[in-house]
Design an enzyme around this catalytic site. Structure first.
Site, short mmCIF file in Angstrom:
data_model
loop_
_atom_site.label_atom_id
_atom_site.label_comp_id
_atom_site.label_asym_id
_atom_site.label_seq_id
_atom_site.Cartn_x
_atom_site.Cartn_y
_atom_site.Cartn_z
N TRP A 212 0.86 -1.11 0.07
CA TRP A 212 0.09 0.05 -0.02
C TRP A 212 0.87 1.19 -0.04
CZ3 TRP A 212 -4.04 -1.51 -1.88
CH2 TRP A 212 -4.90 -2.94 -1.62
N ASP B 28 -1.58 6.67 6.59
CA ASP B 28 -2.62 5.60 6.22
C ASP B 28 -2.79 4.73 7.31
OD1 ASP B 28 -4.08 3.70 5.10
OD2 ASP B 28 -2.95 3.24 3.47
N LYS C 86 -11.90 -2.18 7.06
CA LYS C 86 -10.78 -3.08 7.96
C LYS C 86 -10.99 -3.10 9.26
CE LYS C 86 -8.50 -3.75 4.17
NZ LYS C 86 -7.18 -2.63 3.48
C1 PLP Z 1 -6.63 -2.33 2.33
C2 PLP Z 1 -5.89 -1.20 2.60
C3 PLP Z 1 -5.63 -0.12 1.38
C4 PLP Z 1 -6.60 -0.05 0.38
O1 PLP Z 1 -7.70 0.13 0.60
P1 PLP Z 1 -8.96 0.33 -0.59
O2 PLP Z 1 -10.17 0.86 0.14
O3 PLP Z 1 -9.26 -1.12 -1.02
O4 PLP Z 1 -8.38 1.20 -1.63
C5 PLP Z 1 -4.74 0.75 1.55
N1 PLP Z 1 -3.98 0.97 2.75
C6 PLP Z 1 -4.08 -0.27 3.51
C7 PLP Z 1 -3.03 0.17 4.73
C8 PLP Z 1 -4.96 -1.04 3.19
O5 PLP Z 1 -4.83 -1.85 4.52
#
Ligand code: PLP
Length: 350
Positions: free
Chosen positions: A100, A167, A191
């Protein structure tokens, strides 16, 4: 039916209170006699949901009026673009700690110079880099608090001379942290918060409006701040369910959630370390409390282990294709009992 233990990485397990309240609202939303799915997002009942979903985030994180909370769409993946579009004028600093983070770097490069100040790619993202220098002339520093795919997590954040952007998609609200140190935090709902669709973004006032490019209206954070996340139709169901999870989080408190997460992770990692059949993939001090990645030393037993897990009602344990082996995602709503079930399978596996 016997209990299913949901270790899926995302969309992922949610508190049963979230599921129950969502089902009830699908039938009759806030006494309107209509389903949540068929009311106007501008109805006073839904506006109240949005307002509360923003306010409760500030309450949980103890943030004041110097922060805005919004919900956007496009997943964390669109945040990779929006962060750079809204904040990157000349140069930004990034850490590269997994898939990511790499994606975030790739998008940012479209908008300016990107200094990758630290990377763990040299060792297949099996650790969190430390002791790097963040240039004081960067527009911001971006990091990924928890690397969902590789199973590593930042257990502390570096001193940062520039706005700190993170993030937190896969570990937000999993532990107490000093949110006031951050200028921007984003997290896809799916998540640790709710169903896919919404992205929670927390923005410190005063960091926007400093870039010279045209920012498309929908991708401009200021639009969503000014319109209180109602510029266009928000993902009503995801925001509603996220609010239910946030209420659950507030009730338990981040300290208690953290205590539970530590207990779950400690149990699983102890078994990974004790059991000669298995080994962890991440250096001990950087292991994630949310996503534990591990391998069977004899990979020819992988299918057999998967079958033993299935037999015990354990789902979602297959590792991401870039790491292989297994990944147990232990988000907030996963109960200790589920980790005990997994550890039990590992103990008796041969
Ligand atoms: C799942 C995830 C993403 C991507 O998320 P989307 O909503 O599918 O774009 C980005 N960063 C992290 C840390 C993630 O776990």
């Amino acid at each position: 039916m016997s209990k299913i233990h949901n270790f899926t990485a995302g969309p992922a397990i949610l508190p049963k209170e979230t599921i129950e309240a969502s089902i009830a609202a699908l039938r009759d939303f806030a006494g309107t006699g209509l389903s949540l799915l068929e009311v106007s997002h501008r109805s006073k009942e839904f506006v109240a949901v949005m307002d509360e979903a923003c306010a409760i985030v500030k309450e949980i994180l103890d943030l004041g009026d110097d922060y805005n909370v919004i919900y956007t769409q496009g997943g964390a993946s669109l945040e990779f673009v929006m962060v750079a579009m809204n904040l990157l004028e000349k140069k930004a600093a990034y850490t590269c700690t997994g898939t990511w983070a790499k994606n975030a770097i790739k998008e940012a490069k479209g908008y300016g110079q990107v200094d990758v100040v630290a990377s763990s790619e040299d060792k297949d993202f099996t650790y969190i880099p430390k002791g790097y220098t963040i240039p004081a002339d960067a527009d911001y520093f971006h990091c990924t608090s928890n690397n969902t795919i590789y199973g590593s997590q930042m257990h502390q954040f570096p001193e940062c001379p520039v706005p700190l952007v993170c993030d937190m998609s896969s570990d937000i609200f999993s532990r107490p942290f000093d949110a006031k140190r951050f200028s921007l935090i984003y997290a896809g709902a799916q998540k640790n918060l709710g169903p896919a669709g919404a992205v929670l973004v927390i923005i410190k006032k005063g960091i926007l409006g400093k870039v010279s490019r045209y920012i498309p209206t929908m991708l401009n954070y200021q639009t969503h701040i000014d319109k209180e996340s109602m510029f266009n139709t928000p993902p009503v169901f995801s925001v509603f369910a996220t609010l239910q999870t946030l209420k659950w989080i507030k009730r338990l408190g981040l300290a208690e959630i953290n205590r539970r997460n530590i207990a779950k992770a400690a149990l699983l990692y102890a078994e990974i370390d004790r059991n000669d059949l298995f080994r962890g993939t991440v250096v001990t001090e950087d292991r994630s409390l949310m996503n534990a990645t591990f391998l069977l030393n004899d990979e020819s037993l992988n299918e057999k282990f998967m079958a033993a897990c299935k037999e015990a009602g354990i789902v979602g344990i297959k590792g991401h294709r870039s790491v292989g082996g297994f990944r147990a995602s232990m988000y907030n709503a996963l109960e200790l009992e589920s980790v005990e079930a997994l550890v039990n399978v590992m103990r008796t596996f041969n």
